[in-house]
Each structure stands twice: as structure tokens, then as C-alpha cells.
Design an enzyme around this catalytic site. Structure first.
Site, PDB file in Angstrom:
ATOM      1  N   GLU A  89       0.072  -4.166  -6.891  1.00 43.75           N
ATOM      2  CA  GLU A  89      -0.032  -5.267  -7.853  1.00 43.75           C
ATOM      3  C   GLU A  89      -0.739  -5.980  -8.404  1.00 43.75           C
ATOM      4  O   GLU A  89      -0.519  -7.212  -8.033  1.00 43.75           O
ATOM      5  CB  GLU A  89       0.988  -6.576  -6.350  1.00 43.75           C
ATOM      6  CG  GLU A  89       2.833  -5.780  -6.171  1.00 43.75           C
ATOM      7  CD  GLU A  89       3.394  -6.751  -5.472  1.00 43.75           C
ATOM      8  OE1 GLU A  89       3.273  -7.959  -5.627  1.00 43.75           O
ATOM      9  OE2 GLU A  89       4.672  -6.796  -5.588  1.00 43.75           O
ATOM     10  N   GLU A 148      10.826   1.557  -4.126  1.00 41.71           N
ATOM     11  CA  GLU A 148      11.311  -0.089  -3.003  1.00 41.71           C
ATOM     12  C   GLU A 148      12.305   0.412  -4.418  1.00 41.71           C
ATOM     13  O   GLU A 148      13.086  -1.268  -4.442  1.00 41.71           O
ATOM     14  CB  GLU A 148      10.589  -0.973  -3.373  1.00 41.71           C
ATOM     15  CG  GLU A 148       9.341  -0.561  -2.776  1.00 41.71           C
ATOM     16  CD  GLU A 148       7.962  -2.334  -2.722  1.00 41.71           C
ATOM     17  OE1 GLU A 148       8.976  -2.995  -3.208  1.00 41.71           O
ATOM     18  OE2 GLU A 148       6.810  -2.045  -2.721  1.00 41.71           O
TER      19      GLU A 148
HETATM   20  C1  GLA Z   1       7.472  -6.322  -3.044  1.00 43.01           C
HETATM   21  C2  GLA Z   1       6.166  -5.760  -1.949  1.00 43.01           C
HETATM   22  C3  GLA Z   1       7.097  -5.512  -0.801  1.00 43.01           C
HETATM   23  C4  GLA Z   1       7.994  -6.179  -0.638  1.00 43.01           C
HETATM   24  C5  GLA Z   1       9.189  -6.699  -1.623  1.00 43.01           C
HETATM   25  C6  GLA Z   1       9.850  -7.956  -1.237  1.00 43.01           C
HETATM   26  O1  GLA Z   1       8.016  -5.574  -4.117  1.00 43.01           O
HETATM   27  O2  GLA Z   1       5.611  -4.837  -2.597  1.00 43.01           O
HETATM   28  O3  GLA Z   1       6.222  -4.927  -0.119  1.00 43.01           O
HETATM   29  O4  GLA Z   1       7.027  -7.444   0.202  1.00 43.01           O
HETATM   30  O5  GLA Z   1       8.619  -7.353  -2.616  1.00 43.01           O
HETATM   31  O6  GLA Z   1       9.596  -8.424  -0.614  1.00 43.01           O
END
Ligand code: GLA
Length: 329
Positions: free
Chosen positions: A136, A246
Site C-alpha cells: 500500500e 486478499e
Molecule cells: C489490508 C492489509 C491486510 C489486512 C487487511 C484487512 O488489506 O494488507 O494485511 O490488514 O487490510 O485488515
């Protein structure tokens, strides 16, 4: 008629990687929670450390690392012949309290980050197959996020982070990971441009992770398969691998509808199909079963975003991606 094959067996047959993020606290119960372990090794051929390798949980004090949770997850993956994803070496969130209170100089911060990456990626050099090196780095408006790393080193912090990871884990695939980059939008464009610059500078980056938290607040992570597929393709055309890292699928209170679980199933299937049709071979869900999701106890989204229900029973979403893989076997 569907076969008795598990998701993992069908994934293996298709050379596809289907994984799950494992929250540290639930995995610590293993082997007292055999259902989690059994479901993981039966149904998934990849595993991700959801929290255990973030700097906050990992480093209770500046000179103290607590690798117990991370070791448990990584070793479970290795013992069960799973692809192991390490998440994440550098992120501006979930940093330790002592770190936030530390009054470092730019040079001290750079040395600190280098040591952190060398220590963590080095420890798992022969166990972690894929690292989310930086998480990020781009803000929602497409500008570079003004993190502590960025303020100390400028954009070159990404170059350095990937180089440091490559120093100690030369065989691992090194990824940049972010949210809201699943379709063509301003943030995805900015990430595309950033990746292009990294490649132009010869940074050792192998891939980009699309987080794919499909929630009402993340509109670009709910778009249709054509938009998602086209965006995967343009990242691939940069010469990078692409993974969905994710995924979870939740709805807002205003979106409660009778066939919500069927809609969820269709979306999982659509994303996996868009992925496979455009040269991406990996889909990781952010958790195994609904009782372990990070979306529990929130007022604004439904809390059943995963493939298995709270008792580890497979849901329509499980059937949907299993059926897709079976149809391609
Ligand atoms: C982001 C992070 C993850 C997790 C998610 C949800 O996507 O990359 O590690 O913390 O948020 O909490």
C-alpha cells in the site's frame, strides 16, 4: 455431477494456487483446533501469514522479535507442501507503539528498515516462496502515500526494500501489494506507473498483488470480470506476475438480499475465471472460515465473506470455484 475431489486436488490438477490467510490468533490454537488445520491442508495449496509477520505483532520491543506465530504458520505450510506467502515486510500500518514513539533520523530509519527486511526475509529464505515486500505505497488519490518510509527515503524506499529482500531471499518472488487496483481507475493507473518506474530502474520485482477486498466501500474491487480481467492483463503486459492476494466478499446492510450467498459465489467464480483467463494463477482468500474474518463485529458490512461458514462447512462460494476448476480440468 460434481466429483468428490477437494478444491486443493482440483487446483493442483489445474496448476492453480488457491490459498488462505491465517490470522495468528486462530492458528496458535493448533493442534487444539484441528478443524482449521485439516481444512487448510485438505482444501488449499497455499497459505499466507495474515498478521504474524507485520512489524507490530512481530516486534514487541525494538531489539526483540517474536517469531512464534509466524514460524507456526510458515512451518505448517512447508510441512504440508503449500506455497507460502509472507505478508508483509513494509507497511505503514500495524507498526509497534515503540516505533511510533521513536525519534529517528532519516539515516537511522533507513538502517532500521534494511535490518528488519534482512532479518525477517533472511530467516525464511528457504521457506517463504512469495513476499509482499511493500504494501500500500500509493494513496487513494493516486499520489505516493506519505509514509514514514517515504518521508525518510523518498520513492527510492521501494527500490531499496526490494533490493534488501532480494539480497537475502534471492529465490523468493517479490511482490508489490495494494487495494482498489482491481480495475482501471486513478489509483490503479498510479500503481501501474509506479511499477513501470520500478522496472525501468531495474528493481528486482516479480509481481503485483491485487488485494480484492470486495466490500461496499471498495467500489473498484467489486467490478465485473471484464474490467478485472483487462486490468490483470495490463499488469501482466508490464512483464509482472499477478496474484489475487486478499479476497473476501461482503455486503452492506442496505444490500441484504435473499440470494446473497449465491451472488457472493458468482463473484468469487467470476474473479477466479477473469484471473485464470488473463494469466494470473493465484487466488488467496483473506481467512478460511467466516468465524475468522477481519470483518467480524463491524456494523457496516456482512460478516460471512469467505468460502467456509463458521463451522467450516463449505458454502456456495466454495462450490462455485471448485466447479469452475473442475470444468477446466
Ligand atoms: C489490508 C492489509 C491486510 C489486512 C487487511 C484487512 O488489506 O494488507 O494485511 O490488514 O487490510 O485488515
Amino acid at each position: 455431477m460434481s466429483s468428490e475431489k477437494t478444491l486443493r486436488e482440483l487446483a493442483d490438477e489445474n496448476d492453480v494456487t488457491i490459498g488462505a490467510g491465517v490470522p495468528a490468533r486462530s492458528f496458535r490454537q493448533y493442534p487444539d483446533d484441528p478443524t482449521l488445520a485439516q481444512t487448510l491442508k485438505r482444501e488449499f495449496n497455499a497459505i499466507t501469514t495474515a498478521n504474524a509477520l507485520k512489524m507490530g505483532p512481530l516486534r514487541p520491543e525494538r531489539k526483540v522479535y517474536d517469531f512464534d506465530d509466524a514460524d507456526a504458520i510458515v512451518n505448517f505450510g512447508v510441512e504440508n507442501d503449500m506455497t507460502v506467502r509472507g505478508h508483509t515486510l513494509l507497511w505503514h500500518k500495524q507498526t509497534p507503539e515503540w516505533f511510533l514513539a521513536w525519534d529517528y533520523t532519516d539515516d537511522q530509519l533507513e538502517a532500521f528498515v534494511r535490518d528488519h527486511i534482512h532479518t525477517v526475509a533472511g530467516r525464511y529464505h528457504d521457506k517463504v516462496d512469495v513476499w509482499d515486500v511493500v504494501n500500500e505505497a500509493v494513496a487513494d488519490d493516486g499520489s505516493m502515500r506519505e509514509t514514514m518510509w517515504y518521508e525518510a527515503m523518498g520513492e527510492a524506499y521501494l527500490d531499496k526494500a526490494f533490493e534488501w529482500a532480494n539480497d537475502v531471499a534471492p529465490n523468493a518472488d517479490l511482490y508489490y501489494n495494494d487495494y482498489e487496483i482491481a480495475s482501471d481507475n486513478d489509483k490503479a493507473d498510479a500503481v501501474y506507473d509506479l511499477l513501470q518506474r520500478l522496472l525501468d530502474r531495474g528493481v528486482p520485482i516479480d509481481g503485483v498483488g491485487i488485494q480484492m477486498h470486495s466490500l461496499p466501500s471498495y467500489q473498484h474491487s467489486r467490478e465485473g470480470p471484464e474490467a478485472v480481467g483487462a486490468n490483470i492483463r495490463r499488469f501482466k503486459d508490464l512483464g509482472l506476475d499477478v496474484q489475487v492476494t486478499e479476497m473476501d466478499v461482503a455486503y452492506g446492510p442496505d444490500e441484504e438480499f435473499d440470494d446473497r450467498l449465491e451472488h457472493q459465489a458468482q463473484y468469487y467464480r467470476d474473479v477466479l475465471e477473469a484471473c485464470l483467463d488473463n494469466g494470473c494463477d493465484t487466488l488467496i482468500t483473506w481467512g478460511v472460515h467466516d468465524a475468522g474474518t477481519w470483518l467480524q463485529n463491524r456494523y457496516d458490512v456482512t460478516s460471512d465473506p469467505l468460502l467456509f461458514d463458521e463451522n467450516f462447512n463449505p458454502k456456495p462460494a466454495y462450490d462455485a470455484i471448485r466447479d469452475l476448476l473442475e470444468s477446466r480440468s
